[in-house]
Motif scaffolding. Sequence first.
Motif, PDB file in Angstrom:
ATOM      1  N   ASP A 721       7.465 -10.360 -12.875  1.00 25.31           N
ATOM      2  CA  ASP A 721       6.719 -11.289 -12.026  1.00 25.31           C
ATOM      3  C   ASP A 721       7.144 -12.717 -12.355  1.00 25.31           C
ATOM      4  OD1 ASP A 721       4.691 -12.061 -10.115  1.00 25.31           O
ATOM      5  OD2 ASP A 721       3.613 -12.846 -11.848  1.00 25.31           O
ATOM      6  N   PRO A 722       8.042 -13.292 -11.567  1.00 29.40           N
ATOM      7  CA  PRO A 722       8.505 -14.664 -11.846  1.00 29.40           C
ATOM      8  C   PRO A 722       7.381 -15.688 -11.820  1.00 29.40           C
ATOM      9  CG  PRO A 722       9.910 -13.572 -10.210  1.00 29.40           C
ATOM     10  CD  PRO A 722       8.698 -12.706 -10.387  1.00 29.40           C
ATOM     11  N   LEU A 723       6.337 -15.423 -11.048  1.00 31.11           N
ATOM     12  CA  LEU A 723       5.243 -16.385 -10.915  1.00 31.11           C
ATOM     13  C   LEU A 723       4.557 -16.634 -12.256  1.00 31.11           C
ATOM     14  CD1 LEU A 723       3.579 -18.048  -8.849  1.00 31.11           C
ATOM     15  CD2 LEU A 723       2.039 -16.097  -8.678  1.00 31.11           C
ATOM     16  N   SER A 724       4.312 -15.588 -13.011  1.00 30.18           N
ATOM     17  CA  SER A 724       3.598 -15.722 -14.283  1.00 30.18           C
ATOM     18  C   SER A 724       4.516 -15.657 -15.491  1.00 30.18           C
ATOM     19  CB  SER A 724       2.556 -14.607 -14.404  1.00 30.18           C
ATOM     20  OG  SER A 724       3.198 -13.338 -14.443  1.00 30.18           O
ATOM     21  N   GLY A 725       5.743 -15.180 -15.290  1.00 30.17           N
ATOM     22  CA  GLY A 725       6.624 -14.970 -16.430  1.00 30.17           C
ATOM     23  C   GLY A 725       6.246 -13.726 -17.213  1.00 30.17           C
ATOM     24  N   MET A 726       5.451 -12.850 -16.622  1.00 35.57           N
ATOM     25  CA  MET A 726       5.013 -11.619 -17.273  1.00 35.57           C
ATOM     26  C   MET A 726       5.496 -10.411 -16.453  1.00 35.57           C
ATOM     27  SD  MET A 726       3.504 -12.592 -20.008  1.00 35.57           S
ATOM     28  CE  MET A 726       2.945 -14.147 -20.685  1.00 35.57           C
ATOM     29  N   THR A 727       4.942  -9.254 -16.756  1.00 41.36           N
ATOM     30  CA  THR A 727       5.242  -8.040 -15.995  1.00 41.36           C
ATOM     31  C   THR A 727       3.994  -7.660 -15.190  1.00 41.36           C
ATOM     32  OG1 THR A 727       6.799  -7.258 -17.662  1.00 41.36           O
ATOM     33  CG2 THR A 727       5.890  -5.613 -16.153  1.00 41.36           C
ATOM     34  N   ARG A 728       4.171  -7.393 -13.896  1.00 49.25           N
ATOM     35  CA  ARG A 728       3.035  -7.026 -13.047  1.00 49.25           C
ATOM     36  C   ARG A 728       2.990  -5.515 -12.877  1.00 49.25           C
ATOM     37  NH1 ARG A 728       3.177  -6.077  -7.801  1.00 49.25           N
ATOM     38  NH2 ARG A 728       5.112  -7.250  -7.569  1.00 49.25           N
ATOM     39  N   VAL A 729       1.864  -4.936 -13.260  1.00 49.42           N
ATOM     40  CA  VAL A 729       1.626  -3.503 -13.052  1.00 49.42           C
ATOM     41  C   VAL A 729       0.652  -3.370 -11.884  1.00 49.42           C
ATOM     42  CG1 VAL A 729       0.669  -1.393 -14.037  1.00 49.42           C
ATOM     43  CG2 VAL A 729       2.009  -2.939 -15.478  1.00 49.42           C
ATOM     44  N   THR A 730       1.061  -2.648 -10.855  1.00 48.09           N
ATOM     45  CA  THR A 730       0.204  -2.447  -9.684  1.00 48.09           C
ATOM     46  C   THR A 730      -0.163  -0.979  -9.572  1.00 48.09           C
ATOM     47  OG1 THR A 730       1.207  -4.300  -8.503  1.00 48.09           O
ATOM     48  CG2 THR A 730       0.011  -2.694  -7.183  1.00 48.09           C
ATOM     49  N   VAL A 731      -1.438  -0.736  -9.412  1.00 48.39           N
ATOM     50  CA  VAL A 731      -1.958   0.629  -9.296  1.00 48.39           C
ATOM     51  C   VAL A 731      -2.625   0.794  -7.932  1.00 48.39           C
ATOM     52  CG1 VAL A 731      -3.559   2.335 -10.244  1.00 48.39           C
ATOM     53  CG2 VAL A 731      -2.323   0.786 -11.792  1.00 48.39           C
ATOM     54  N   PHE A 732      -2.172   1.770  -7.190  1.00 51.90           N
ATOM     55  CA  PHE A 732      -2.808   2.141  -5.925  1.00 51.90           C
ATOM     56  C   PHE A 732      -3.238   3.597  -6.085  1.00 51.90           C
ATOM     57  CE2 PHE A 732      -2.361   3.832  -1.471  1.00 51.90           C
ATOM     58  CZ  PHE A 732      -3.456   3.143  -0.950  1.00 51.90           C
ATOM     59  N   ALA A 733      -4.557   3.809  -6.130  1.00 48.14           N
ATOM     60  CA  ALA A 733      -5.057   5.149  -6.460  1.00 48.14           C
ATOM     61  C   ALA A 733      -6.457   5.316  -5.893  1.00 48.14           C
ATOM     62  CB  ALA A 733      -5.077   5.333  -7.977  1.00 48.14           C
ATOM     63  N   PRO A 734      -6.895   6.547  -5.750  1.00 45.54           N
ATOM     64  CA  PRO A 734      -8.285   6.774  -5.312  1.00 45.54           C
ATOM     65  C   PRO A 734      -9.245   6.125  -6.307  1.00 45.54           C
ATOM     66  CG  PRO A 734      -7.020   8.817  -5.221  1.00 45.54           C
ATOM     67  CD  PRO A 734      -6.158   7.822  -5.924  1.00 45.54           C
ATOM     68  N   ASP A 735     -10.200   5.397  -5.794  1.00 44.85           N
ATOM     69  CA  ASP A 735     -11.158   4.741  -6.679  1.00 44.85           C
ATOM     70  C   ASP A 735     -12.076   5.780  -7.306  1.00 44.85           C
ATOM     71  OD1 ASP A 735     -12.288   2.646  -7.988  1.00 44.85           O
ATOM     72  OD2 ASP A 735     -13.647   2.093  -6.346  1.00 44.85           O
ATOM     73  N   ARG A 736     -12.415   5.576  -8.561  1.00 45.24           N
ATOM     74  CA  ARG A 736     -13.273   6.507  -9.272  1.00 45.24           C
ATOM     75  C   ARG A 736     -13.923   5.789 -10.436  1.00 45.24           C
ATOM     76  NH1 ARG A 736      -8.873  10.389 -12.266  1.00 45.24           N
ATOM     77  NH2 ARG A 736     -10.745  11.323 -13.166  1.00 45.24           N
ATOM     78  N   ALA A 737     -14.983   6.324 -10.935  1.00 48.60           N
ATOM     79  CA  ALA A 737     -15.646   5.726 -12.100  1.00 48.60           C
ATOM     80  C   ALA A 737     -14.694   5.756 -13.292  1.00 48.60           C
ATOM     81  CB  ALA A 737     -16.926   6.507 -12.416  1.00 48.60           C
ATOM     82  N   GLY A 738     -14.620   4.644 -14.006  1.00 52.48           N
ATOM     83  CA  GLY A 738     -13.792   4.576 -15.206  1.00 52.48           C
ATOM     84  C   GLY A 738     -12.314   4.370 -14.942  1.00 52.48           C
ATOM     85  N   LEU A 739     -11.945   4.069 -13.681  1.00 51.96           N
ATOM     86  CA  LEU A 739     -10.525   3.908 -13.369  1.00 51.96           C
ATOM     87  C   LEU A 739      -9.897   2.776 -14.189  1.00 51.96           C
ATOM     88  CD1 LEU A 739      -8.123   4.705 -11.510  1.00 51.96           C
ATOM     89  CD2 LEU A 739      -8.873   2.877  -9.973  1.00 51.96           C
ATOM     90  N   PHE A 740     -10.574   1.636 -14.240  1.00 55.19           N
ATOM     91  CA  PHE A 740      -9.988   0.508 -14.976  1.00 55.19           C
ATOM     92  C   PHE A 740      -9.846   0.851 -16.461  1.00 55.19           C
ATOM     93  CE2 PHE A 740     -10.354  -3.509 -17.368  1.00 55.19           C
ATOM     94  CZ  PHE A 740      -9.234  -4.155 -16.884  1.00 55.19           C
ATOM     95  N   TYR A 741     -10.834   1.584 -17.010  1.00 55.85           N
ATOM     96  CA  TYR A 741     -10.711   1.952 -18.415  1.00 55.85           C
ATOM     97  C   TYR A 741      -9.480   2.815 -18.647  1.00 55.85           C
ATOM     98  CZ  TYR A 741     -11.050   4.637 -22.620  1.00 55.85           C
ATOM     99  OH  TYR A 741     -10.721   5.244 -23.806  1.00 55.85           O
TER     100      TYR A 741
END
Length: 909
Positions: A721-741
């Motif tokens: 990700d040139p904008l931040s100078g970091m690495t961008r991880v993108t997740v596209f998945a069915p939403d569910r409880a505890g997904l972010f964890y």
Amino acid sequence: MRQPPRYQLIADRRAVIDRRALAERLAALPDKDLQAEAGKALREALDAGRAEISRRLALEPGRGRVIAASYCFLADQIVRLAYDLVTTRIHPRPASSSCRLSVAGLGGTGRGEMAPFSDLDLMFLVPERGSPWCGQAVEALLYILWDLKLKVGQSVRTPGQMIVAAKEDITVRTALLEARWIWGDEELHDGAMRRFQTEVVAGTAREYVAAKLGERDARHERMGDSRYVVEPNVKDGKGGLRDLHTLYWIGKYVFGVEQPAELVDRGLFNAAEFRRFERAERFFWSVRCHLHLIAGRAEERLGFEMQRQIAEAMRYSDRPGKSAVERFMQFYFLNAKAVGDLTGLFLAQLDEQMGAKGRRFALPTFTRKPRHLNGFALDRGRLSIPKDGWFADDPVRLIELFALAARERLEIHPKAMRAATRDARLVDGTRDDPKANALFLDVLTARDRPDLALRWMNDAGVFGRFVPDFGRVVAQMQFDMYHHYTVDEHSIRAIGLLSRIERGELADDHPLSTALFKQIASRRLLYVAVLLHDIAKGRGGDHSELGAEIALELCPRLGLDEAETETVAWLVRYHLLLSNTAFRRDVTDPKTVEDFIRTVQSPERLRLLLILTVVDIRAVGPTTWNDWKRQLLRTLFDAAEERLRLGHKQRGRQEQVAARQQALVDALPWKKSAIRAHARRLPDSYWLAEPPEWQLANALQVAAAEAHIGEAEPSVTAQPDPLSGMTRVTVFAPDRAGLFYRIAAALSRAGASIVDARIHTTRDGMALDNLLVSDGRGRPYEDGRLRKRLANAVDTALTAEAEPPAAPMADISVREQAFAVAPRVLVSDKASSRTTVVEVNARDRQGLLARLAHTIHTAGHELHSAHIATYGERAVDVFYLTSASGRKLTADEGSALREALLAVARAPG
């Protein structure tokens, strides 16, 4: 034996090592196992000597020069004893003119000063190459020293080879400049040194000075190019021991001085300046010796983990508002500042004496022809004073000196700097003088390089006396891993950045700030606010509130009117508001913007606050500013500016969303119906929060995932990700409880640190999350294979049936254990209209965010947004939550969650 003068400072030298007694012991050893038994006796003597020196340092922790001389004295005696043993018993010297050997100390060994684990730098001089005895003797002597675990830097040279090496290499030349005969053939040594003086040194003074200053500048660049970095290098850092050595080397090379005190006789220092030289040298040698002993090795970086221990060893104690380590480090930086002052004076005097017109070794030079000097003199293009009592006759001239230098872009003559430093106390009586204050404001708001003139004023001690509140933060460190410089250096750097923005020099980096500067009503109030924003640090309270009180008192003295004073005080009071809101809150939440503008209240304040925030962040350190922070600040600024300008919180929001969607239409070769369908799936907060580049990448990922899979399965990508100078991880998945964890735990186990997280849920129940991550060193994942492994780790965690266990948190490193971070959890149901906002302040470490996310998930709450900010050793993680029913948390739920999160924040790791 030729002893350095410092050896005379060592009390009871025989208690360190009794060479005669040891020589008698060695002489009495039988020939059988001679080398092993001799080595044992020398080892005992070396260990006993080191123990005695350490004991003396513990008793008198500030006598660093004597301790350094003691270590070198001990090494000298060991070398002499080993030499005698080799040349009389192991390899007796034949009576031949080719069998001659001299041992000389170079560098610190030559000067007669060594830290506990310094290298023993030796040169073995031989009359000619090829003598078998010389080779055998040198080898045997080195083996004895190596067996004693001494780290020896050695060279074997004939006088001719020595001369050639010195001509070709400036480092060798400097080492030979301090060469000191230790033992062996004295006549051979003296003859070689005479050749060195006539064949190398003579007629090359200017070449040597230029080379050493270039070497010094390159060294400073490697070490951070500031004497105020918070983890300084005692030996090689700017303002450290090597800078003092450089002055001595130049004096010795150009004028032949044999010891630093002779620099006074040559007019390069006066007596008072040389006392400052000696004080700084004593202090730095004390610090360096303590540093070596505590580290147990040759360590030169004064790391955070060492600072507390050395402060204790040197008997610093806590004072109200300042800890012992902060007092120790302030004294460190005051000495580093003294070295910088002395370097400027020394080089200016040297330049004066060497006399080549137009050639400068000292301070940066302004080139403009001056207009009116108001009685000040001009000496070879430098601003000077007409007589010695010039400042005593009118102390206001102490401020006028720097105002003229800034206005006319003139270098200040060393004569004037010396007089200003000597008479700085006279400025005390001018603080209420309108002319003096107007002149000071002229320096502060100078159109060209005000930071340079302010730094000169600070070096002379005039700045801190004229503005006593500033004097309190001179050389004051900020004991954390976030700030790179002392408070005064940070403030002066911020003023320099502000000036560069005003002149348009940073338009590429800061186009918005550059444009806004042209719109502000009073430039001088902004310069004063930048000067004062951190002026109350180290007083034990909220430095923003205390600083605002100082501003209310000081601004009228400086000539600011009532309205300007009020604005400066407001800016100082709220100088962290914009960054804290942008980095810690959801700026797409209307309530966030409403709360922010309720405090800001006017477009003018908003403009001033943005510019102040930019220079404040950039002046923290060389890596603190990035495009990601720019994006966050710009998003909040635009939302607040629109609200203040249009006067209604909803107006313009839909237009922004439509504009972002239209930009995506223009960028994608899709049918309009497909883009409309994609746009309808995502909430307005998505279109307002994410950069257009991410929205384009998200759209392509979603389309590819659904076309490829045809059903609801996770799609995970990891891209640069040139904008931040970091690495961008993108997740596209069915939403569910505890997904972010699950995502956070997977990234943590893979060794990644989450820098920021944007969580979105589509209207048809899919999660679209963008996370910025870095590796364990805070860097992006450059290797495509590592990014693929990262994506696979997340994908595995999302598809696993069993919920992953609570992620472990990394242990706190030794370096970070130097800091105390008090855990704190704030739960607010007023910071957002739809969610409960939870802010966690804790020590930053690998796995912290995953554990916090697990705690939230276990409590049964739904996470809507996460905002991660790191300030050195401190992490500030903010979560926007609702209960499982979609409502804000109740008081009981909030209290229970607070205690659970506090337990995580307090966990030892």
